[in-house]
Design a protein around this motif. Structure first.
Motif, PDB file in Angstrom:
ATOM      1  N   ALA A  62      -4.311   7.465  -3.655  1.00 40.11           N
ATOM      2  CA  ALA A  62      -2.879   7.219  -3.391  1.00 40.11           C
ATOM      3  C   ALA A  62      -2.521   8.015  -2.392  1.00 40.11           C
ATOM      4  O   ALA A  62      -1.874   7.566  -1.338  1.00 40.11           O
ATOM      5  N   LEU A  63      -3.098   9.275  -2.522  1.00 42.69           N
ATOM      6  CA  LEU A  63      -2.379  10.140  -1.412  1.00 42.69           C
ATOM      7  C   LEU A  63      -3.412  10.189  -0.057  1.00 42.69           C
ATOM      8  O   LEU A  63      -2.726  10.403   1.067  1.00 42.69           O
ATOM      9  N   ILE A  67      -2.948   8.932   5.103  1.00 44.44           N
ATOM     10  CA  ILE A  67      -3.715   9.655   5.927  1.00 44.44           C
ATOM     11  C   ILE A  67      -4.558   8.698   6.609  1.00 44.44           C
ATOM     12  O   ILE A  67      -4.677   8.818   7.983  1.00 44.44           O
ATOM     13  N   VAL A  68      -5.270   7.831   6.105  1.00 45.54           N
ATOM     14  CA  VAL A  68      -6.426   6.746   6.724  1.00 45.54           C
ATOM     15  C   VAL A  68      -5.334   5.925   7.503  1.00 45.54           C
ATOM     16  O   VAL A  68      -5.684   5.577   8.688  1.00 45.54           O
ATOM     17  N   ASN A  69      -4.217   5.559   7.180  1.00 44.74           N
ATOM     18  CA  ASN A  69      -3.703   4.460   8.164  1.00 44.74           C
ATOM     19  C   ASN A  69      -3.011   5.193   9.396  1.00 44.74           C
ATOM     20  O   ASN A  69      -3.153   4.718  10.322  1.00 44.74           O
ATOM     21  N   ASN A  70      -2.790   6.465   9.158  1.00 43.84           N
ATOM     22  CA  ASN A  70      -2.059   7.221  10.326  1.00 43.84           C
ATOM     23  C   ASN A  70      -3.296   7.563  11.264  1.00 43.84           C
ATOM     24  O   ASN A  70      -3.141   7.472  12.609  1.00 43.84           O
ATOM     25  N   TYR A  71      -4.605   7.870  10.567  1.00 49.86           N
ATOM     26  CA  TYR A  71      -5.647   8.033  11.543  1.00 49.86           C
ATOM     27  C   TYR A  71      -6.198   6.843  12.215  1.00 49.86           C
ATOM     28  O   TYR A  71      -6.508   6.906  13.546  1.00 49.86           O
ATOM     29  N   LYS A  72      -6.216   5.729  11.778  1.00 49.31           N
ATOM     30  CA  LYS A  72      -6.437   4.420  12.471  1.00 49.31           C
ATOM     31  C   LYS A  72      -5.280   4.022  13.533  1.00 49.31           C
ATOM     32  O   LYS A  72      -5.497   3.629  14.510  1.00 49.31           O
TER      33      LYS A  72
END
Length: 139
Positions: A62-63, A67-72
């Motif tokens: 969940a955390l 972060i992954v969405n922001n990186y993509k």
């Protein structure tokens, strides 16, 4: 009015009655029942670890999702809206500075994308308060 005396009135008997000699051995009976029941204590470190590991994994995923969405989402390419906003808020850059940085191929691309109908052009010229300024720039 008639005087009311509490001692003289007939008393209503309660429906509850304790058995004879009930409170004589009451404390001993309670203590005997408490001694019979032993509570099983399970230490925290001996509990089943799979539940705690699963909960930790769910919280970790969940955390990581934001972060992954922001990186993509972040990319090196600028979109047109961001570039236009940047240029419009920097007042030290004029339209002449932009024209000087464009080469012939960029100007041709701009010319191909712009298609105005006569009615649209007339509407723009009629509603524009700076008509004299626009005419003087053309010369």
């Amino acid at each position: 009015m008639k005087t009311f005396k509490l001692e003289n009135e007939p008393k209503i008997k309660s429906g509850f009655k304790t058995p004879d000699n009930y409170f004589d051995n009451f404390s001993e009976k309670v203590l005997q029942q408490l001694d019979k029941k032993e509570v099983k204590v399970i230490p925290f470190y001996k509990r089943n670890k799979t539940i705690s590991l699963a909960a930790a994994a769910v919280i970790g995923f969940a955390l990581l999702i934001p972060i992954v969405n922001n990186y993509k989402a972040s990319s090196n390419e600028l979109d047109e809206a961001t570039l236009e906003t940047y240029l419009s808020y920097h007042s030290n850059i004029s339209q002449y500075d932009l024209i000087q940085t464009l080469d012939d191929s960029d100007i041709e691309k701009l010319g191909n994308n712009v298609t105005l109908e006569d009615e649209t052009l007339e509407d723009i010229l009629v509603t524009s308060p700076n008509l004299e300024h626009l005419i003087s720039e053309q010369n």
